[in-house]
Design an enzyme around this catalytic site. Structure first.
Site, PDB file in Angstrom:
ATOM      1  N   ASP A 139     -17.084  22.183 -27.962  1.00  0.00           N
ATOM      2  CA  ASP A 139     -16.726  21.224 -26.922  1.00  0.00           C
ATOM      3  C   ASP A 139     -16.516  22.012 -25.638  1.00  0.00           C
ATOM      4  OD1 ASP A 139     -16.776  18.973 -28.531  1.00  0.00           O
ATOM      5  OD2 ASP A 139     -14.669  19.134 -29.076  1.00  0.00           O
TER       6      ASP A 139
ATOM      7  N   ASP B  54     -18.051   8.040 -31.977  1.00  0.00           N
ATOM      8  CA  ASP B  54     -16.620   8.266 -32.162  1.00  0.00           C
ATOM      9  C   ASP B  54     -16.012   6.964 -32.657  1.00  0.00           C
ATOM     10  OD1 ASP B  54     -16.571  10.952 -31.160  1.00  0.00           O
ATOM     11  OD2 ASP B  54     -16.807  10.143 -29.141  1.00  0.00           O
TER      12      ASP B  54
END
Length: 257
Positions: A11, A130
């Site tokens: 990330d 997500d």
């Protein structure tokens, strides 16, 4: 028997690798280029690079950083974050990415999934999803976008099925509830999505031990497991994880010598 894949996720925020818990309290943990090179050396099967702020800020992909990472690794490399047009997809591929992850932008513009698949091939387009527990959603899980900050009207299972129909060649399924906790993957969610679609499903969120990976790759029916915290911390290596999985009877590719 098909080998199960181990994928490391980086990330990235402002050009640096970052890690948080349930998408919050992110801290700087290093340089993504050197980290990618190290995980490649350890024998990971694939890398995923997410620019976690690009969509929220309205930025396109960081092409210079993509090229720098791609120059260090010779395994499939997936890029996500800020990719909102076919031109963005093309530019990221030309910079060195083999796969493109569409998450928030896929929800906002589903046509991008089908256009990307038609132009670049299904294998190139990955749906990033997500999902979070929500009893009001038909499947019990709701889709979130913008780095897990914004709830949508989409049900997780219904969106996965639609994305596969649109042409996505793979789904990276991240449990917001488990993300960064290192307490284990969300097996119920992963198994539900894996059974609902005819394309590979990558489990994400919650990996903390090799036993967690073994569970999601078998009982969770995932085709691959994405890891971050457990290797970023230095507690485990990709090679060590693969060895433990092999000993547990999970078919994996042996780490490179």
């Amino acid at each position: 028997m098909l080998k199960k894949r181990i994928i490391v996720c980086l990330d990235v925020k402002d050009g640096r690798t970052t890690k948080g818990i349930r998408f919050k309290n992110n801290i700087d943990i290093g340089d993504p280029v050197s980290m990618a090179a190290e995980y490649y050396r350890q024998g990971v099967d694939e890398l995923v690079f997410y620019d976690i702020m690009a969509s929220a800020r309205g930025h396109g992909p960081n092409l210079d950083l993509i090229a720098s990472v791609a120059a260090q690794v010779f395994i499939p490399f997936c890029v996500g974050g800020g990719i909102g047009t076919v031109a963005h997809i093309r530019a990221a591929i030309l910079a060195g990415a083999e796969k493109i992850s569409l998450n928030s932008q896929a929800v906002k513009n589903p046509e991008l999934v089908s256009s990307g698949a038609r132009i670049f091939g299904n294998q190139c387009i990955v749906l990033g999803m997500d999902a979070k527990k929500d009893a009001s959603a038909p499947s019990g899980y709701r889709v979130y976008i913008n780095g897990g900050r914004t709830a949508t009207e989409l049900d997780a299972r219904e969106w996965a099925v639609r994305a596969a129909e649109l042409g996505a060649g793979e789904i990276v399924l991240n449990s917001i509830d488990a993300d960064g906790t290192r307490s284990g993957y969300e097996l119920t969610l992963t198994r539900m999505i894996a059974r609902a679609v005819p394309i590979p499903v990558v489990a994400s969120g919650g990996g903390g031990t090799p036993e967690h990976l073994a569970a999601v790759l078998t009982h969770g029916e995932a085709d691959a497991a994405l890891i971050a915290s457990m290797v970023h911390s230095g507690e485990y290596t990709a090679a060590g994880i693969k060895q433990a999985l092999a000993e547990a009877g999970v078919p994996v590719r042996q780490a490179r010598a």
